[in-house]
Design an enzyme around this catalytic site. Structure first.
Site, PDB file in Angstrom:
ATOM      1  CD  GLU A   1      -3.083   0.995   0.385  1.00 56.37           C
ATOM      2  OE1 GLU A   1      -3.032   0.177  -0.562  1.00 56.37           O
ATOM      3  OE2 GLU A   1      -4.050   1.753   0.566  1.00 56.37           O
TER       4      GLU A   1
ATOM      5  CB  THR B   1      -5.881   8.738  -2.106  1.00 56.87           C
ATOM      6  OG1 THR B   1      -6.761   7.761  -2.641  1.00 56.87           O
ATOM      7  CG2 THR B   1      -5.778   8.507  -0.600  1.00 56.87           C
TER       8      THR B   1
HETATM    9  N1  HSE Z   1      -8.309   6.204   5.415  1.00 53.51           N
HETATM   10  C1  HSE Z   1      -7.854   6.636   4.133  1.00 53.51           C
HETATM   11  C2  HSE Z   1      -8.392   8.003   3.848  1.00 53.51           C
HETATM   12  C3  HSE Z   1      -8.320   5.654   3.104  1.00 53.51           C
HETATM   13  O1  HSE Z   1      -9.549   8.263   4.153  1.00 53.51           O
HETATM   14  O2  HSE Z   1      -7.662   8.839   3.306  1.00 53.51           O
HETATM   15  C4  HSE Z   1      -7.835   5.965   1.734  1.00 53.51           C
HETATM   16  O3  HSE Z   1      -8.101   4.882   0.906  1.00 53.51           O
END
Ligand code: HSE
Length: 325
Positions: A147, A200
């Site tokens: 990841e 992201t």
């Molecule tokens: N917990 C992470 C976020 C997950 O919310 O940025 C991203 O896949």
């Protein structure tokens, strides 16, 4: 039989010629548990076909379903890079050769743990091919590293449920401390992926670094309530608890029609509604399949009326995690 760096005994007679595996998509955060909660779904997910070759090394034979976006270079592709890493760790890099076919059934950058599903599929495949040398607990750090290679950060809220199945709590990141939580039988997810781009990285950069104490109190009350609700199979408590006051207000602006979609989901009986991972996918958490189906259908109609294409998935929580097909 050889002994390697991890002191695992590899029985060469037990190594398979080929294996075909599936690993599930995941909904990270589970609405109120930013970076600490996540669950796996039955569909979508990614598949890896792995073939043993006479020549040592790891190669990518083909990738389907990525619209040409993923690298075929085995050092740059996350799946092959993880497989290479594991073979190195097992001291098998000069003995074992594999070719990989990656079949993606979910969009990249959807907020459904796309890279995690591929990483877990790849590592689960090589581990299966090697005769299940490592336990899932032993495989987990490699998934987290995968990841990190894929996204630049090694948080485990997608890879943990993808590998372990069910609902997982990341109690601690360093050292990694993962707790499997109970899954109430009728818990369903209705997922809608509006086809807009929310990387992201951007979704994380947007989040404020500081929170108000009163908001933190609300949020940890909700997380504790949700966990209690899961243990008690108390859907009312789950519903009352699944609210995110920290992250959703900031990230919702990246997702068109977010609050309209939320209104529709709740009107159709969803227990809760929020962002899946870092978005743009959204998720209606429901009791039973019918509500998840109705919520996603109505949300999709609404998006369509507003000129936004979308995909939808209705699924129970996946208990098993990756599997051999
Ligand atoms: N917990 C992470 C976020 C997950 O919310 O940025 C991203 O896949």
């Amino acid at each position: 039989m050889i002994q390697n760096k991890t002191h695992k005994k590899i029985d060469f007679d037990k190594i398979l010629d080929q294996v075909h595996v599936f690993a599930p998509a995941t909904v990270a955060n589970m609405i109120c548990g930013f970076d600490i909660l996540g669950f796996a779904v039955d569909s979508p997910g990614d598949e890896v076909k792995m073939y043993r070759t006479a020549e040592p090394g790891v190669r990518i034979r083909s990738i389907q379903g990525d619209e040409g976006r993923l690298p075929l270079d085995p050092d740059k592709n996350t799946v092959s890079a993880c497989v290479k890493m594991l073979l190195r760790e097992l001291d098998l890099q000069d003995d074992i050769g594999v070719e990989i076919e990656l079949i993606k059934h979910m969009p990249i950058g959807s907020g459904l743990g796309s890279s995690s599903a591929s990483t877990v599929a790849g590592l689960f495949a090589i581990n299966t091919l090697l005769g299940n040398t490592l336990t899932k607990d032993e495989l987990m750090p490699y998934c987290v590293e995968g990841e990190r290679l894929a996204c630049g950060h090694g948080h485990a809220d997608n890879v943990a449920p993808a590998l372990m199945g069910g609902i997982t709590l990341i109690r601690g990141q360093e050292p990694l401390d993962i707790v499997k939580l109970p899954v109430p039988q009728d818990l369903y997810a209705g997922i809608v992926f509006p086809q807009v781009d929310v990387p992201t990285r951007d979704a994380r950069q947007l989040i404020k670094g500081k929170v108000q104490l009163k908001d933190a109190v609300t949020q940890w009350g909700n997380i504790a309530g949700l966990i209690s609700g899961l243990f008690l199979s108390d859907y009312e408590l789950i519903s009352r608890s699944m609210h995110d006051v920290l992250i959703e207000p900031t990230r919702a602006i990246l997702i068109p029609q977010f609050y309209e979609m939320k209104r529709i989901a709740l009107e159709h009986g969803a227990l809760s509604f929020g962002i899946s991972g870092s978005g743009p996918s959204v998720v209606a958490i429901t009791k039973g399949k019918a509500v998840a189906k109705a919520a996603t259908e109505h949300i999709q109609q609404h998006l369509s009326a507003n000129g936004i294409d979308s995909l939808k998935f209705v699924s129970a929580v996946n208990i098993e995690g990756p599997k051999v097909l």
